[in-house]
Design a protein around this motif. Sequence first.
Motif, PDB file in Angstrom:
ATOM      1  N   PRO A 104     -16.697  12.302  -5.368  1.00 21.85           N
ATOM      2  CA  PRO A 104     -15.415  12.960  -5.622  1.00 21.85           C
ATOM      3  C   PRO A 104     -15.255  14.253  -4.830  1.00 21.85           C
ATOM      4  O   PRO A 104     -16.179  15.055  -4.722  1.00 21.85           O
ATOM      5  N   GLY A 105     -14.079  14.416  -4.257  1.00 22.97           N
ATOM      6  CA  GLY A 105     -13.737  15.648  -3.555  1.00 22.97           C
ATOM      7  C   GLY A 105     -14.211  15.734  -2.125  1.00 22.97           C
ATOM      8  O   GLY A 105     -13.508  16.260  -1.274  1.00 22.97           O
ATOM      9  N   VAL A 106     -15.386  15.225  -1.821  1.00 20.97           N
ATOM     10  CA  VAL A 106     -15.950  15.348  -0.473  1.00 20.97           C
ATOM     11  C   VAL A 106     -15.997  14.015   0.269  1.00 20.97           C
ATOM     12  O   VAL A 106     -16.305  13.980   1.451  1.00 20.97           O
ATOM     13  N   HIS A 107     -15.732  12.930  -0.442  1.00 16.88           N
ATOM     14  CA  HIS A 107     -15.589  11.587   0.137  1.00 16.88           C
ATOM     15  C   HIS A 107     -16.779  11.097   0.942  1.00 16.88           C
ATOM     16  O   HIS A 107     -16.625  10.426   1.955  1.00 16.88           O
ATOM     17  N   ILE A 108     -17.972  11.448   0.473  1.00 18.34           N
ATOM     18  CA  ILE A 108     -19.195  10.946   1.111  1.00 18.34           C
ATOM     19  C   ILE A 108     -19.493   9.580   0.491  1.00 18.34           C
ATOM     20  O   ILE A 108     -19.513   9.445  -0.731  1.00 18.34           O
ATOM     21  N   PRO A 109     -19.705   8.544   1.322  1.00 17.54           N
ATOM     22  CA  PRO A 109     -19.968   7.207   0.777  1.00 17.54           C
ATOM     23  C   PRO A 109     -21.288   7.122   0.003  1.00 17.54           C
ATOM     24  O   PRO A 109     -22.266   7.772   0.366  1.00 17.54           O
ATOM     25  N   ILE A 110     -21.264   6.321  -1.064  1.00 18.38           N
ATOM     26  CA  ILE A 110     -22.445   6.119  -1.916  1.00 18.38           C
ATOM     27  C   ILE A 110     -23.020   4.737  -1.632  1.00 18.38           C
ATOM     28  O   ILE A 110     -22.287   3.741  -1.665  1.00 18.38           O
ATOM     29  N   LYS A 111     -24.321   4.691  -1.380  1.00 20.31           N
ATOM     30  CA  LYS A 111     -24.996   3.441  -1.039  1.00 20.31           C
ATOM     31  C   LYS A 111     -26.182   3.200  -1.971  1.00 20.31           C
ATOM     32  O   LYS A 111     -26.597   4.077  -2.717  1.00 20.31           O
ATOM     33  N   ASP A 112     -26.746   2.011  -1.846  1.00 21.92           N
ATOM     34  CA  ASP A 112     -27.976   1.659  -2.546  1.00 21.92           C
ATOM     35  C   ASP A 112     -29.130   2.470  -1.943  1.00 21.92           C
ATOM     36  O   ASP A 112     -29.131   2.752  -0.737  1.00 21.92           O
ATOM     37  N   PRO A 113     -30.135   2.844  -2.743  1.00 25.08           N
ATOM     38  CA  PRO A 113     -31.275   3.609  -2.207  1.00 25.08           C
ATOM     39  C   PRO A 113     -32.008   2.937  -1.050  1.00 25.08           C
ATOM     40  O   PRO A 113     -32.680   3.615  -0.267  1.00 25.08           O
ATOM     41  N   SER A 114     -31.888   1.622  -0.911  1.00 26.48           N
ATOM     42  CA  SER A 114     -32.532   0.942   0.213  1.00 26.48           C
ATOM     43  C   SER A 114     -32.030   1.467   1.555  1.00 26.48           C
ATOM     44  O   SER A 114     -32.714   1.330   2.584  1.00 26.48           O
ATOM     45  N   ALA A 115     -30.873   2.106   1.570  1.00 23.31           N
ATOM     46  CA  ALA A 115     -30.324   2.672   2.808  1.00 23.31           C
ATOM     47  C   ALA A 115     -31.236   3.761   3.385  1.00 23.31           C
ATOM     48  O   ALA A 115     -31.207   4.009   4.588  1.00 23.31           O
ATOM     49  N   LEU A 116     -32.058   4.377   2.540  1.00 25.95           N
ATOM     50  CA  LEU A 116     -32.967   5.404   3.061  1.00 25.95           C
ATOM     51  C   LEU A 116     -33.976   4.802   4.023  1.00 25.95           C
ATOM     52  O   LEU A 116     -34.296   5.402   5.053  1.00 25.95           O
ATOM     53  N   LEU A 117     -34.493   3.618   3.693  1.00 28.88           N
ATOM     54  CA  LEU A 117     -35.456   2.970   4.586  1.00 28.88           C
ATOM     55  C   LEU A 117     -34.764   2.257   5.742  1.00 28.88           C
ATOM     56  O   LEU A 117     -35.330   2.142   6.831  1.00 28.88           O
ATOM     57  N   GLU A 118     -33.549   1.785   5.503  1.00 34.36           N
ATOM     58  CA  GLU A 118     -32.812   1.084   6.559  1.00 34.36           C
ATOM     59  C   GLU A 118     -32.272   2.058   7.606  1.00 34.36           C
ATOM     60  O   GLU A 118     -32.365   1.804   8.802  1.00 34.36           O
ATOM     61  N   GLU A 119     -31.696   3.170   7.170  1.00 37.20           N
ATOM     62  CA  GLU A 119     -31.055   4.096   8.098  1.00 37.20           C
ATOM     63  C   GLU A 119     -31.945   5.278   8.478  1.00 37.20           C
ATOM     64  O   GLU A 119     -31.652   5.978   9.443  1.00 37.20           O
ATOM     65  N   LYS A 120     -33.004   5.501   7.726  1.00 34.05           N
ATOM     66  CA  LYS A 120     -34.024   6.509   8.018  1.00 34.05           C
ATOM     67  C   LYS A 120     -33.463   7.899   8.350  1.00 34.05           C
ATOM     68  O   LYS A 120     -33.736   8.436   9.439  1.00 34.05           O
ATOM     69  N   PRO A 121     -32.708   8.499   7.423  1.00 31.55           N
ATOM     70  CA  PRO A 121     -32.278   9.880   7.695  1.00 31.55           C
ATOM     71  C   PRO A 121     -33.505  10.798   7.738  1.00 31.55           C
ATOM     72  O   PRO A 121     -34.511  10.530   7.081  1.00 31.55           O
ATOM     73  N   ASP A 122     -33.409  11.843   8.516  1.00 35.40           N
ATOM     74  CA  ASP A 122     -34.530  12.779   8.636  1.00 35.40           C
ATOM     75  C   ASP A 122     -34.781  13.528   7.324  1.00 35.40           C
ATOM     76  O   ASP A 122     -35.923  13.810   6.975  1.00 35.40           O
ATOM     77  N   TYR A 123     -33.689  13.845   6.628  1.00 34.04           N
ATOM     78  CA  TYR A 123     -33.769  14.615   5.387  1.00 34.04           C
ATOM     79  C   TYR A 123     -32.871  13.990   4.331  1.00 34.04           C
ATOM     80  O   TYR A 123     -31.859  13.371   4.659  1.00 34.04           O
ATOM     81  N   VAL A 124     -33.244  14.222   3.073  1.00 36.20           N
ATOM     82  CA  VAL A 124     -32.424  13.787   1.944  1.00 36.20           C
ATOM     83  C   VAL A 124     -32.274  14.971   0.997  1.00 36.20           C
ATOM     84  O   VAL A 124     -33.265  15.503   0.493  1.00 36.20           O
ATOM     85  N   LEU A 125     -31.030  15.362   0.799  1.00 34.30           N
ATOM     86  CA  LEU A 125     -30.724  16.438  -0.141  1.00 34.30           C
ATOM     87  C   LEU A 125     -30.759  15.874  -1.552  1.00 34.30           C
ATOM     88  O   LEU A 125     -30.024  14.942  -1.872  1.00 34.30           O
ATOM     89  N   MET A 126     -31.598  16.412  -2.399  1.00 34.87           N
ATOM     90  CA  MET A 126     -31.775  15.909  -3.760  1.00 34.87           C
ATOM     91  C   MET A 126     -30.695  16.507  -4.667  1.00 34.87           C
ATOM     92  O   MET A 126     -30.730  17.690  -4.986  1.00 34.87           O
ATOM     93  N   LEU A 127     -29.723  15.678  -5.066  1.00 35.60           N
ATOM     94  CA  LEU A 127     -28.632  16.132  -5.918  1.00 35.60           C
ATOM     95  C   LEU A 127     -28.960  16.011  -7.403  1.00 35.60           C
ATOM     96  O   LEU A 127     -28.223  16.528  -8.242  1.00 35.60           O
ATOM     97  N   ALA A 128     -30.033  15.322  -7.723  1.00 31.44           N
ATOM     98  CA  ALA A 128     -30.494  15.199  -9.117  1.00 31.44           C
ATOM     99  C   ALA A 128     -31.849  15.899  -9.205  1.00 31.44           C
ATOM    100  O   ALA A 128     -32.862  15.292  -9.536  1.00 31.44           O
ATOM    101  N   TRP A 129     -31.842  17.183  -8.892  1.00 35.58           N
ATOM    102  CA  TRP A 129     -33.082  17.959  -8.782  1.00 35.58           C
ATOM    103  C   TRP A 129     -33.878  18.007 -10.075  1.00 35.58           C
ATOM    104  O   TRP A 129     -35.075  18.223 -10.036  1.00 35.58           O
ATOM    105  N   ASN A 130     -33.240  17.763 -11.201  1.00 38.14           N
ATOM    106  CA  ASN A 130     -33.980  17.759 -12.468  1.00 38.14           C
ATOM    107  C   ASN A 130     -34.872  16.521 -12.592  1.00 38.14           C
ATOM    108  O   ASN A 130     -35.741  16.471 -13.451  1.00 38.14           O
ATOM    109  N   PHE A 131     -34.667  15.533 -11.731  1.00 38.38           N
ATOM    110  CA  PHE A 131     -35.511  14.331 -11.693  1.00 38.38           C
ATOM    111  C   PHE A 131     -36.373  14.312 -10.430  1.00 38.38           C
ATOM    112  O   PHE A 131     -36.736  13.249  -9.926  1.00 38.38           O
ATOM    113  N   ARG A 132     -36.703  15.476  -9.941  1.00 39.73           N
ATOM    114  CA  ARG A 132     -37.442  15.638  -8.687  1.00 39.73           C
ATOM    115  C   ARG A 132     -38.681  14.750  -8.611  1.00 39.73           C
ATOM    116  O   ARG A 132     -38.847  13.977  -7.670  1.00 39.73           O
ATOM    117  N   ASP A 133     -39.571  14.868  -9.587  1.00 36.00           N
ATOM    118  CA  ASP A 133     -40.828  14.122  -9.535  1.00 36.00           C
ATOM    119  C   ASP A 133     -40.597  12.617  -9.589  1.00 36.00           C
ATOM    120  O   ASP A 133     -41.258  11.857  -8.868  1.00 36.00           O
TER     121      ASP A 133
END
Length: 159
Positions: A104-133
């Motif tokens: 909402p508001g910023v219009h960033i697309p939401i994908k399945d977590p498998s996209a991390l291994l498929e697209e291999k971004p260098d960094y991932v900003l943790m938006l659910a920091w309370n579930f860090r571990d």
Amino acid sequence: HGGTLRWHIGKTEDVSPVAKGYLQEEQTRGFDSFAAYEEFGHRVEGIRDDLLALLRGLKEQGASIAAYGAAAKGSTLLNYVGIDTSLVDFVVDRNVHTQGLLMPGVHIPIKDPSALLEEKPDYVLMLAWNFRDEILAQQSDYTDAGGRFIVPIPSPEVL
């Protein structure tokens, strides 16, 4: 995430012992003064500025950045800080009901977590920091492949 308080408001000054305890705790911690909230505001602004500087610096170096967690707190962070698709390419979330939608508001697309291994971004900003571990444990394949997480709270940190 911080519990719930139920208050009964009336015209009498019959304050329960439990409520008196909360009021005393607020006074002890300084939450009965404007200065405490002013300082909190300054800390929040500092986190915003530091996070923006970090993300912009990484992008200027050619890094790709995704985010993890499409929860309300993450949406609030993205909108307050001003993080949009110019800084974060996509968000991943395990909830299938959010996948294929936009933050909402910023219009960033939401994908399945498998996209991390498929697209291999260098960094991932943790938006659910309370579930860090928990997130780090779930995404060990991503980190084992060289991916790095950015935890924004209590201050921006690259893991």
